[in-house]
Scaffold this active site. Structure first.
Site, PDB file in Angstrom:
ATOM      1  N   ASP A  98     -10.187 -31.086  19.733  1.00  0.00           N
ATOM      2  CA  ASP A  98     -11.089 -31.359  20.847  1.00  0.00           C
ATOM      3  C   ASP A  98     -12.538 -31.317  20.379  1.00  0.00           C
ATOM      4  O   ASP A  98     -12.916 -30.456  19.576  1.00  0.00           O
ATOM      5  CB  ASP A  98     -10.897 -30.300  21.945  1.00  0.00           C
ATOM      6  CG  ASP A  98     -10.266 -30.870  23.200  1.00  0.00           C
ATOM      7  OD1 ASP A  98      -9.473 -31.806  23.076  1.00  0.00           O
ATOM      8  OD2 ASP A  98     -10.568 -30.373  24.288  1.00  0.00           O
ATOM      9  N   ASP A 200     -14.028 -34.632  25.013  1.00  0.00           N
ATOM     10  CA  ASP A 200     -14.000 -34.123  26.370  1.00  0.00           C
ATOM     11  C   ASP A 200     -15.018 -34.852  27.249  1.00  0.00           C
ATOM     12  O   ASP A 200     -16.156 -35.104  26.829  1.00  0.00           O
ATOM     13  CB  ASP A 200     -14.318 -32.621  26.326  1.00  0.00           C
ATOM     14  CG  ASP A 200     -14.163 -31.929  27.653  1.00  0.00           C
ATOM     15  OD1 ASP A 200     -13.056 -31.966  28.217  1.00  0.00           O
ATOM     16  OD2 ASP A 200     -15.152 -31.329  28.120  1.00  0.00           O
ATOM     17  N   GLU A 263     -11.695 -38.786  26.883  1.00  0.00           N
ATOM     18  CA  GLU A 263     -11.201 -38.354  28.188  1.00  0.00           C
ATOM     19  C   GLU A 263     -12.031 -39.048  29.269  1.00  0.00           C
ATOM     20  O   GLU A 263     -13.229 -38.779  29.401  1.00  0.00           O
ATOM     21  CB  GLU A 263     -11.310 -36.842  28.353  1.00  0.00           C
ATOM     22  CG  GLU A 263     -10.728 -36.377  29.683  1.00  0.00           C
ATOM     23  CD  GLU A 263     -11.134 -34.970  30.078  1.00  0.00           C
ATOM     24  OE1 GLU A 263     -10.391 -34.344  30.847  1.00  0.00           O
ATOM     25  OE2 GLU A 263     -12.198 -34.499  29.639  1.00  0.00           O
ATOM     26  N   HIS A 324      -3.596 -30.340  30.384  1.00  0.00           N
ATOM     27  CA  HIS A 324      -3.959 -28.958  30.716  1.00  0.00           C
ATOM     28  C   HIS A 324      -4.769 -28.843  31.997  1.00  0.00           C
ATOM     29  O   HIS A 324      -5.009 -27.725  32.467  1.00  0.00           O
ATOM     30  CB  HIS A 324      -4.751 -28.357  29.558  1.00  0.00           C
ATOM     31  CG  HIS A 324      -6.025 -29.083  29.263  1.00  0.00           C
ATOM     32  ND1 HIS A 324      -6.052 -30.347  28.746  1.00  0.00           N
ATOM     33  CD2 HIS A 324      -7.327 -28.727  29.443  1.00  0.00           C
ATOM     34  CE1 HIS A 324      -7.298 -30.740  28.607  1.00  0.00           C
ATOM     35  NE2 HIS A 324      -8.093 -29.780  29.034  1.00  0.00           N
ATOM     36  N   ASP A 325      -5.215 -29.957  32.566  1.00  0.00           N
ATOM     37  CA  ASP A 325      -6.034 -29.936  33.775  1.00  0.00           C
ATOM     38  C   ASP A 325      -5.289 -30.375  35.032  1.00  0.00           C
ATOM     39  O   ASP A 325      -5.787 -30.186  36.141  1.00  0.00           O
ATOM     40  CB  ASP A 325      -7.247 -30.860  33.609  1.00  0.00           C
ATOM     41  CG  ASP A 325      -8.297 -30.299  32.668  1.00  0.00           C
ATOM     42  OD1 ASP A 325      -8.402 -29.063  32.575  1.00  0.00           O
ATOM     43  OD2 ASP A 325      -9.008 -31.103  32.030  1.00  0.00           O
TER      44      ASP A 325
END
Length: 528
Positions: A98, A200, A263, A324-325
């Protein structure tokens, strides 16, 4: 474009806090990941994407970075990271990490300097503004984690922007010094052997130069988190972001065959712009369309066709089911349809990203109020935004703590962990784990699935069917989105044989022009 590893491979996302604890503190770490590499080889994935492991105060569990070029002691050390990369490469696995460029921690030395005085050389590294004429915040922007997006600094008498937590101040990507510093961060990790980055909230990193108010969101119903009250017209997806991303891509291209993923939560027509002019943006703008799609054959078929049609010439597609979100796929569609979703993910054209734990069918996990960790859930407790249920530990065996740790993990395990675990399911040919492994290995071995063209055959009456073609070789996929038996006339499959069924069995069964399904069944067929 040649078929690079990321075009034919499968990415497996690991949330390091929750994959494997190697030191008994209840939190996963890099050494834990290293110890599970053989499992990932056995499973059949090609690349590992690691969520943040950088030094951090952990206000947002690593997405508040205080040092971009080190490892937080909670997760290990640079030496542990190097060992992980070396062993992963030796086993044929790529490593993606990330990169969090929109904001730092408020404990980062850059922000501490920026905050120290208006005259500090790093003042313009962040987004500081004077109050509005009424003395309030400079504009009406909301934080993604609830409340306003501006915090007041008493010492320097200005507001700073934070698109997320107040402890996550936004960097000023219009400042060339910021861009140069962050490019050096990319080079630091590329030189250590990483094979790519997942960037991100990449669409947020450039804001409107005039910081204009966002307009009202016409679709807001009066419910939900603060962030959806306004359309994010000026706080994200600005035209200038594409030049910034092109610079980032040029840095990555200084190294051979590396990958840049973005993302981006945007509609398809805006998402595809992130491939960039002449495909010099991110290699893969994450396609999250399946996360919110209505789960029926007709809707999924329309979505796939729309996405395929919108792709720029030569662009490579990608697909995501969970992360993960967002709620896990089994939590959204149920355990039976989670198998359908797995077959869908691993047989569509493009690069699939598989989220850890989806291969054993982890669904929704209830988090007691006293164990909630997610800062967003704590800031907006009444709107159902908690991300903890998607971040619970991986379950490896039937032991007390599911083989994840020797002590109580940082988040709860599933109630059915004694049966929903790798050790139990890997020997059960009817398990979702066995299905996932079969699909991964078959996808790797068959050109129609890992690089072939895609053609819709049917998307009505609860059945979605499509063809994958590479040269003279063909494969067919047919999925029953209904909890009742169904049949579908597919003349193109006449003489084909069933290779994999989501229910198990039927392998080698010949089919005619009418394909019969059991309830919630998907089948992969090979051409005659």
């Amino acid at each position: 474009m040649p078929h690079s590893w990321w075009r034919t491979g499968t990415v497996y996302q690991i949330y390091p806090r929750s994959f494997q604890d190697s030191d008994g503190d209840g939190v996963g770490d890099l050494e834990g990941v290293r110890r599970r590499l053989d499992y990932l080889v056995w499973l059949g994935v090609d690349a590992i994407w690691l969520s943040p492991f950088y030094p951090s105060p952990m206000q947002d569990f690593g997405y508040d970075v205080s040092d971009y070029c080190d490892v937080d002691p909670l997760f290990g050390s640079l030496a542990r990271f190097d060992a992980l990369v070396g062993e992963a490469h030796a086993k044929g696995l790529k490593i993606i990490i990330d990169f969090v460029p929109n904001h730092t921690s408020n404990a980062h030395p850059w922000f501490l300097a920026s905050k120290s005085a208006r005259s500090d050389p790093k003042r313009d590294w962040y987004l500081w503004r004077d109050p509005a004429p009424n003395g309030g915040p400079p504009n009406n922007w909301f934080s993604h984690f609830g409340g306003g997006a501006w915090s007041w600094d008493e010492q320097t008498q200005q507001y700073y922007l934070h698109s997320f937590l107040p402890e996550q101040p936004d960097l000023n990507w219009r400042n060339p010094q910021v861009r140069a510093a962050m490019h050096d961060v990319l080079r630091f990790w590329l030189r250590r052997g990483v094979d790519g980055f997942r960037v991100d909230v990449i669409s947020h990193i450039v804001k409107d130069a005039a910081f204009r108010d966002n307009p009202a969101n016409p679709g807001w119903t009066g419910e939900g988190p603060d962030i959806i009250r306004l359309a994010q017209t000026y706080s994200s997806d600005q035209p200038e972001v594409h030049d910034v991303i092109a610079e980032m891509r040029r840095v990555v291209d200084e190294f051979d065959d590396r990958l840049l993923i973005g993302e981006i939560y945007l509609p398809i027509e805006r998402l595809v712009a992130y491939y960039g002019k002449e495909l010099q943006g991110v290699h893969l703008p994450f396609n999250f369309q399946l996360l919110d799609a209505r789960w029926n054959a007709a809707e999924i078929g329309r979505l796939i066709e729309k996405y395929e049609a919108a792709l720029p010439q030569g662009a490579w597609p990608n697909w995501v089911l969970s992360n993960h979100d967002r709620p896990r796929i089994a939590a959204r569609v149920g355990s039976a349809q989670a198998r359908i979703a797995t077959m869908l993910l691993l047989t569509l054209r493009g690069t699939p990203t598989l989220y850890y734990g989806d291969e054993i069918g982890i669904g929704h996990v209830d988090i007691p109020a006293d164990r909630i960790q997610d800062p967003w859930a704590k800031r907006e407790p009444d709107v159902g935004v908690g991300r903890d249920p998607s971040r619970t530990p991986m379950q490896w065996d039937a032991g007390q703590f599911a083989g994840f740790s020797t002590r109580e993990p940082w988040l709860p395990l599933t109630p059915d962990r004694e049966t929903r675990n790798v050790a139990t399911m890997r020997d059960d040919d009817s398990s979702i784990l066995a299905l996932t492994r079969k699909l991964l290995h078959y996808r790797r071995e068959r050109a129609p699935l890992n690089k072939g063209e895609w053609r819709l055959l049917c998307s009505s009456d609860d059945i979605l069917a499509y063809e994958r073609v590479s040269g003279e070789e063909r494969a067919f996929v047919a999925l029953n989105f209904c909890s009742e038996p169904r049949s579908c006339a597919l003349p193109t499959t006449a003489g084909a044989t069933i290779t994999i069924s989501t229910h198990g069995g039927r392998c080698g069964e010949a089919v005619g022009t009418v394909l019969c399904f059991r309830r919630d069944e998907g089948v992969l067929l090979s051409s005659p």
